[in-house]
Enzyme design. Structure first.
Site, PDB file in Angstrom:
ATOM      1  N   LYS A  66      34.935  38.651  28.906  1.00 33.45           N
ATOM      2  CA  LYS A  66      34.923  39.383  30.184  1.00 33.45           C
ATOM      3  C   LYS A  66      33.603  40.118  30.300  1.00 33.45           C
ATOM      4  O   LYS A  66      33.227  40.886  29.414  1.00 33.45           O
ATOM      5  CB  LYS A  66      36.088  40.363  30.258  1.00 33.45           C
ATOM      6  CG  LYS A  66      36.230  41.031  31.623  1.00 33.45           C
ATOM      7  CD  LYS A  66      37.412  41.965  31.668  1.00 33.45           C
ATOM      8  CE  LYS A  66      37.612  42.498  33.094  1.00 33.45           C
ATOM      9  NZ  LYS A  66      36.393  43.069  33.679  1.00 33.45           N
ATOM     10  N   ASP A  83      30.749  42.661  32.188  1.00 38.14           N
ATOM     11  CA  ASP A  83      30.678  43.904  32.963  1.00 38.14           C
ATOM     12  C   ASP A  83      29.458  43.835  33.864  1.00 38.14           C
ATOM     13  O   ASP A  83      28.393  44.366  33.554  1.00 38.14           O
ATOM     14  CB  ASP A  83      30.583  45.105  32.009  1.00 38.14           C
ATOM     15  CG  ASP A  83      30.829  46.425  32.731  1.00 38.14           C
ATOM     16  OD1 ASP A  83      31.280  46.400  33.887  1.00 38.14           O
ATOM     17  OD2 ASP A  83      30.561  47.482  32.133  1.00 38.14           O
ATOM     18  N   GLU A 136      33.493  44.125  26.733  1.00 39.91           N
ATOM     19  CA  GLU A 136      34.457  44.688  27.675  1.00 39.91           C
ATOM     20  C   GLU A 136      35.850  44.095  27.524  1.00 39.91           C
ATOM     21  O   GLU A 136      36.851  44.786  27.727  1.00 39.91           O
ATOM     22  CB  GLU A 136      33.978  44.511  29.115  1.00 39.91           C
ATOM     23  CG  GLU A 136      34.861  45.268  30.093  1.00 39.91           C
ATOM     24  CD  GLU A 136      34.505  45.010  31.545  1.00 39.91           C
ATOM     25  OE1 GLU A 136      35.108  45.659  32.404  1.00 39.91           O
ATOM     26  OE2 GLU A 136      33.650  44.164  31.815  1.00 39.91           O
TER      27      GLU A 136
END
Length: 327
Positions: free
Chosen positions: A30, A32, A177
């Protein structure tokens, strides 16, 4: 070629798929950053659109060369623009200095020289005149990787099939993240927040000292809408690290309102005092535990939510200290 406008598909917050279904999912880090859809017309040009649909191409001049990456082949690609820190990790705080410059190309060019961005690509939605939306993720991913899109300011990071628990543990170990889980047979659903994509955000917990609050509105009238929290620095000063407005039940808010009322003061306990209109100050006697995603370079908590009141701790006993952000 006229390319179709495609609204990005979104992931639903959740947890890892059951171990029995692990092999049916792919796992991606994931990121950011800022979600973008890139439109390559096959004539050397590229148009970048934000999740809102706004054209933001001019904000990132270093990505303009992506328009030549596939030669005369037209494509629509899904990805995320990142600003990387010295350790090569995405830093949203750094990216904020680049966002919003779509209408200031001269300034964007200067910023690009100082702090270039990197575009990670994770899906292909349209290729060589054909829509790929109805293809399963497995096939779209294979076609994306076959394009060989790796350049000075863009790349196609690998996706891991299976081994979700190990992938999530690795993101935590490296301070990333989180993880996005994508079902291998999932089609691309524009604009839909789908259960076929699951996002897991790595959250951190920390003890904070309550120094103030903001009155709630509407149904929360008379109750705290948010508490203003801080941590001690190395010199013992209480530094403001943000406002926390989620995580309570109505009963917990009512209890907290009573405690805050007993500690009311006209003096701001933070050094320096934050500019928070409407703030009600309290003596810094309450300790709470909050969770958050990351910190800004100034030490502020991003996406904080309340976990619990630490009535077992006094402010003096709380071991949490504001980290040094000077480096």
């Amino acid at each position: 070629m006229t390319l179709p406008l495609i609204v990005p598909m979104l992931a639903t917050p959740g947890t890892l798929p059951p171990a029995s279904q692990d092999s049916r999912w792919a796992y991606e880090t994931k990121q950011d950053g800022q979600r973008v859809v890139a439109y390559l017309a096959g004539d050397g040009t590229v148009v970048l659109r934000a999740r809102s649909g706004e054209v933001i191409t001019a904000a990132y001049p270093e990505l303009h060369a992506l328009g030549d990456a596939l030669g005369g082949t037209a494509a629509v690609l899904d990805g995320e623009v990142l600003a990387l820190d010295a350790r090569g990790r995405a830093d949203f705080q750094l990216l904020q200095s680049r966002m919003g410059l779509a209408h200031a190309p001269a300034r964007a060019a200067r910023k690009a020289a100082e702090q270039p961005v990197h575009l990670v690509l994770f899906d292909v939605l349209h290729l060589a005149g054909r829509s790929l939306l109805a293809l399963p993720y497995r096939q779209r991913r294979a076609q994306l990787e076959a394009l060989g899109l790796h350049g000075p300011y863009w790349s196609t990071p690998a996706a891991l099939v299976g081994h979700g628990a190990q992938a999530l543990a690795a993101t935590r170990e490296h301070g990333l993240e989180g993880l996005v889980c994508k079902r291998l047979d999932s089609v691309y659903e524009p604009g839909v927040r789908s259960r076929a994509w699951i996002k897991i955000r790595n959250m951190h917990g920390v003890d904070v000292i309550v120094g103030g609050w903001l009155p709630g509105k509407g149904r929360l009238s008379g109750l705290p809408g948010a508490v203003l929290v801080g941590q001690r620095d190395a010199a013992g000063a209480l530094r403001y690290v943000g406002g926390v407005g989620t995580g309570w039940s109505e009963q917990e808010r009512t209890h907290l309102a009573h405690l805050l009322g007993e500690l009311a003061t006209g003096t701001c306990p933070f050094t320096p005092g934050p500019r928070v209109p409407g703030a009600q100050w309290v003596l810094p006697r309450l300790v709470g535990e909050v969770r958050y995603s990351t910190r800004t370079r100034a030490g502020m908590l991003r996406q904080p939510s309340w976990l619990r009141l630490r009535q077992d701790l006094t402010p003096e006993e709380s071991a949490a200290e504001l980290p040094d952000t000077s480096s």
